[in-house]
Motif scaffolding. Sequence first.
Motif, PDB file in Angstrom:
ATOM      1  N   SER A  91       0.823  -1.204   0.000  1.00 32.73           N
ATOM      2  CA  SER A  91       0.000   0.000   0.000  1.00 32.73           C
ATOM      3  C   SER A  91       0.863   1.263   0.000  1.00 32.73           C
ATOM      4  O   SER A  91       0.602   2.210  -0.744  1.00 32.73           O
ATOM      5  N   ASP A  92       1.894   1.282   0.833  1.00 30.14           N
ATOM      6  CA  ASP A  92       2.756   2.454   0.922  1.00 30.14           C
ATOM      7  C   ASP A  92       3.496   2.708  -0.389  1.00 30.14           C
ATOM      8  O   ASP A  92       3.714   3.860  -0.772  1.00 30.14           O
ATOM      9  N   MET A  93       3.883   1.647  -1.077  1.00 29.67           N
ATOM     10  CA  MET A  93       4.655   1.797  -2.316  1.00 29.67           C
ATOM     11  C   MET A  93       3.787   1.992  -3.553  1.00 29.67           C
ATOM     12  O   MET A  93       4.299   2.256  -4.638  1.00 29.67           O
ATOM     13  N   GLU A  94       2.485   1.883  -3.410  1.00 30.51           N
ATOM     14  CA  GLU A  94       1.607   2.009  -4.578  1.00 30.51           C
ATOM     15  C   GLU A  94       1.572   3.444  -5.084  1.00 30.51           C
ATOM     16  O   GLU A  94       1.401   4.390  -4.311  1.00 30.51           O
ATOM     17  N   ILE A  95       1.711   3.622  -6.395  1.00 29.81           N
ATOM     18  CA  ILE A  95       1.661   4.951  -6.997  1.00 29.81           C
ATOM     19  C   ILE A  95       1.209   4.808  -8.446  1.00 29.81           C
ATOM     20  O   ILE A  95       1.365   3.735  -9.051  1.00 29.81           O
ATOM     21  N   GLY A  96       0.617   5.844  -9.002  1.00 28.11           N
ATOM     22  CA  GLY A  96       0.081   5.785 -10.360  1.00 28.11           C
ATOM     23  C   GLY A  96       1.141   5.426 -11.390  1.00 28.11           C
ATOM     24  O   GLY A  96       2.304   5.803 -11.264  1.00 28.11           O
ATOM     25  N   ASP A  97       0.709   4.717 -12.430  1.00 22.31           N
ATOM     26  CA  ASP A  97       1.629   4.251 -13.468  1.00 22.31           C
ATOM     27  C   ASP A  97       0.939   4.387 -14.816  1.00 22.31           C
ATOM     28  O   ASP A  97      -0.101   3.769 -15.056  1.00 22.31           O
ATOM     29  N   SER A 166      11.452   9.003 -12.012  1.00 24.99           N
ATOM     30  CA  SER A 166      11.039   7.629 -12.309  1.00 24.99           C
ATOM     31  C   SER A 166      10.006   7.149 -11.303  1.00 24.99           C
ATOM     32  O   SER A 166       9.955   7.623 -10.163  1.00 24.99           O
ATOM     33  N   ILE A 167       9.228   6.165 -11.710  1.00 23.12           N
ATOM     34  CA  ILE A 167       8.169   5.643 -10.843  1.00 23.12           C
ATOM     35  C   ILE A 167       8.759   4.985  -9.597  1.00 23.12           C
ATOM     36  O   ILE A 167       8.200   5.109  -8.492  1.00 23.12           O
TER      37      ILE A 167
END
Length: 315
Positions: A91-97, A166-167
């Motif tokens: 959850s903490d590492m989730e980010i839009g891609d 970068s993502i």
Amino acid sequence: MGSGEDSVVNDVENSFWDLSYLDFEKVDDPNESIDKIQELYKSIWSGKIKTTLDDRFYILGLAPNVGRIAVVSWDDMSLKDFSDKILQHFSDMEIGDSRNPDHRKPYTGIFTMLSNITLSGKSTDAPSCLVEATLKAVISAVQYPFSLYTSALERIRNSLHEQSVSIGRAAILKAYINRSQKYNTQSKPLEVMLDKTNKNPGYVCGRLTAVLEHIQSCANAGDSIRSKFMAAASSTPILVFPSMMSLSNHHLEKLSTGSRIYYEQLKQEIFSLLSPLGFPARLDLGDQGRFFIGYYHQRLDLFTKKEDKQNNTKS
């Protein structure tokens, strides 16, 4: 290693290994592999996969020490607690891609995180103490190491002449900042996607930088907003934003009337979120990370809107 129901324990052991060492070049669909790992932990946490107090997970950390093997860490927890902590990491590492699904790679693995903060791009070049601290953060749900955060900031700044944020590095910044919210409730947690209600000065300045860069790109006027000004904008906004805004006005003159009106309104909408004093003189380390997240989110939003517009035109 684990103890308890053999099938469940084996699945958890294998999934944890994949989470750390998943070889993207040898896996047909790395996202599917990560999805299976997530589903496993969700099922254990929800009770879909039955576990008992006897189902436990043990992690032993070893390191060479003057011809001997030293124990550097030891963790003992139930499978349900372990699953909860891994899900928190996801959850903490989730980010839009915005990338094509066929080319996306999950950025949740420990060694993938470490490869994003080394000069060579190899996780093996990360300091051993950072590897241990990152692993501890993932399996114990404690704060990610400060050096992981500052290294991500440094790598972003040092590569701006070549690429945007970068993502992988953006995800590290988001994860570190959001975990710090547990100890500081004054700041708004960062979302997975663009948050237009976030008035943090760093986040707002990052959003505005993304718009100014996008306008420059639309005007085919180079990349000086990112390569020349962005590093300074992320730490001392007041020193460079007047020049960036002035430069953007020249870029707008090269666009069509409709585009010029749209971007002027967007710039004003974002600028209005700052305090009446305008651009801050300096951003602290936390807000410097929020700057790059704001930039990443806004750039992703602009890219997504452009893709939607192209798809509508084709149809």
